[in-house]
Scaffold this active site. Structure first.
Site, PDB file in Angstrom:
ATOM      1  N   CYS A  13       0.810  -1.228   0.000  1.00 34.81           N
ATOM      2  CA  CYS A  13       0.000   0.000   0.000  1.00 34.81           C
ATOM      3  C   CYS A  13       0.840   1.273   0.000  1.00 34.81           C
ATOM      4  O   CYS A  13       0.635   2.177  -0.822  1.00 34.81           O
ATOM      5  CB  CYS A  13      -0.976  -0.012   1.169  1.00 34.81           C
ATOM      6  SG  CYS A  13      -0.217   0.070   2.812  1.00 34.81           S
ATOM      7  N   HIS A  38      -2.568   1.174   6.802  1.00 36.55           N
ATOM      8  CA  HIS A  38      -2.967   1.077   5.391  1.00 36.55           C
ATOM      9  C   HIS A  38      -3.189   2.476   4.837  1.00 36.55           C
ATOM     10  O   HIS A  38      -3.575   3.394   5.566  1.00 36.55           O
ATOM     11  CB  HIS A  38      -4.236   0.238   5.235  1.00 36.55           C
ATOM     12  CG  HIS A  38      -4.575  -0.062   3.809  1.00 36.55           C
ATOM     13  ND1 HIS A  38      -3.802  -0.900   3.019  1.00 36.55           N
ATOM     14  CD2 HIS A  38      -5.574   0.381   3.012  1.00 36.55           C
ATOM     15  CE1 HIS A  38      -4.327  -0.973   1.805  1.00 36.55           C
ATOM     16  NE2 HIS A  38      -5.397  -0.194   1.772  1.00 36.55           N
ATOM     17  N   HIS A  53      -5.801   1.746  -4.424  1.00 38.10           N
ATOM     18  CA  HIS A  53      -4.908   1.233  -3.384  1.00 38.10           C
ATOM     19  C   HIS A  53      -4.484  -0.198  -3.699  1.00 38.10           C
ATOM     20  O   HIS A  53      -5.090  -0.885  -4.530  1.00 38.10           O
ATOM     21  CB  HIS A  53      -5.566   1.315  -2.003  1.00 38.10           C
ATOM     22  CG  HIS A  53      -6.699   0.366  -1.779  1.00 38.10           C
ATOM     23  ND1 HIS A  53      -6.972  -0.198  -0.543  1.00 38.10           N
ATOM     24  CD2 HIS A  53      -7.654  -0.147  -2.626  1.00 38.10           C
ATOM     25  CE1 HIS A  53      -8.026  -0.988  -0.633  1.00 38.10           C
ATOM     26  NE2 HIS A  53      -8.462  -0.966  -1.878  1.00 38.10           N
TER      27      HIS A  53
END
Length: 384
Positions: free
Chosen positions: A296, A344, A356
């Site tokens: 990420c 994240h 993402h």
């Protein structure tokens, strides 16, 4: 006449055997206990919702360990570079120290060969002439001065070399520690992913289908929330534009118009988003920074790097690399962070959506920022 036939005892037959009532009750209890024992393993089996939660938790823990791995990897690289620089410096200083030592040795050898000492009356008496004595005195004076300078240089270089050696030793110790952290984080990621795969492998085809249905329901709810945010942002933008127009019309002609958006940021953000869109479909791989795969924070770092903005490597640092804005004020290009431990991150593209790298086994994709529920959203940061 009374009958001599005995009355038949009450009870039931089990497998052709007549049993009294008490025995029947006992057998009934045994049968019930047997059924309960048979059903116990099924009751102990976790529900599908529990399995889903456990798998999600394991993926989150793996992602957290991934960010720790990323940080340790970055620190290790910097520390290794520092160690190499220090070791090169120590080697260079050691060479200078050896040269200074050789120079001192040459002075000592010269004195030994010549029997040199401070000129005195005896030296004058042994000299062939006053001029010889004068020449010897000048020579000894020069040698003493040069020797003193060489000793000073040697002592200085020796002290500096020892200091650098100590710095190198400390850096090597720190490097060893960061390498240990790197190894630990890597092992944690691998363990969590293996545990998640093991849980999923135990599901039946029917359970996997039900799990997929639950996931679809979550995505539908996430899409609904994204659409709701998009409507709110559109309304806010319209209100801001109307306010700006009113201020412009009521302001003196010499004043400059109010700017609702920053065109400079929009240009940079569009470059970052253009890069991110070309990565859609590439696999999530923990610790990866491209170009074939990403985690990420690796994706967001690479995207903003394409726009000329350097972001730190980990989510823990990226969350502090800009200005925090409200969710309602989020603009394309902003970074959206998730979970209390900030493990994240995604790249906001507008209308409640982001690009993402989701998790192991998934691919870079567009998805609602509510993909894991509204409570999962930690903050929004504008990096430039």
């Amino acid at each position: 006449m009374a009958s001599h036939r005995k009355s038949r005892p009450s009870g039931t037959r089990v497998a052709g055997i007549r049993t009294p009532a008490l025995a029947t009750a006992a057998l009934t209890s045994v049968a019930l206990l047997s059924q309960t024992a048979t059903a116990a393993p099924a009751d102990d089996k976790p529900s599908l919702e529990e399995v889903e939660k456990k798998v999600d938790d394991l993926y989150r823990q793996a992602e957290s360990a991934t960010e720790k791995y990323n940080g340790a990897k970055e620190k290790t690289a910097k520390q290794r570079k520092q160690v190499d620089t220090l070791l090169d410096d120590v080697a260079e200083r050691t060479q200078k120290l050896n040269e200074a030592r050789e120079e001192l040795g040459s002075f000592a050898a010269a004195q030994y060969r010549s029997g040199a000492a401070a000129p005195d009356t005896a030296t004058f008496l042994l000299a062939d002439s006053p001029q010889d004595y004068f020449d010897q005195t000048q020579l000894m004076g020069r040698m003493t001065s040069r020797q003193k300078s060489a000793v000073d240089d040697y002592v200085t270089e020796q002290s500096a070399t020892m200091k650098k050696r100590q710095e190198a030793t400390e850096s090597l110790r720190t490097l060893t520690e960061t390498q240990s952290d790197l190894k630990t984080a890597k092992a944690t990621v691998q363990t969590k992913l293996a545990d998640a795969r093991a849980l999923l492998s135990k599901l039946t085809a029917e359970e996997k289908a039900r799990l997929a249905a639950i996931e679809r329901e979550k995505q539908e709810e996430a899409a609904r929330k994204a659409a709701e945010l998009a409507r709110q942002q559109a309304a806010d933008q319209k209100a801001a534009e109307e306010t700006a127009q009113q201020q412009e019309s009521s302001a003196p002609s010499s004043s400059s118009p109010t700017t609702v958006t920053d065109p400079s940021y929009a240009t940079k953000a569009e470059k970052a988003l253009a890069f991110a869109r070309t990565q859609i479909g590439k696999p999530y791989v923990w610790g990866a920074t491209g170009p074939e795969s990403y985690d990420c924070s690796g994706l967001t770092q690479a995207a903003w790097n394409a726009a000329g903005i350097s972001l730190p490597r980990t989510t823990y640092d990226q969350v502090n690399a800009g200005t925090t804005v409200s969710l309602s004020a989020a603009r394309p290009g902003d970074l959206v962070f998730f979970y209390d431990d900030v493990t994240h991150v995604g790249l906001y593209i507008g209308n409640g959506m982001m690009i993402h790298a989701p998790k192991p086994g998934a691919y870079v994709r567009e998805e609602s920022i509510y993909y894991d529920g509204e409570s999962a959203i930690h903050s929004v940061v504008r990096p430039a």
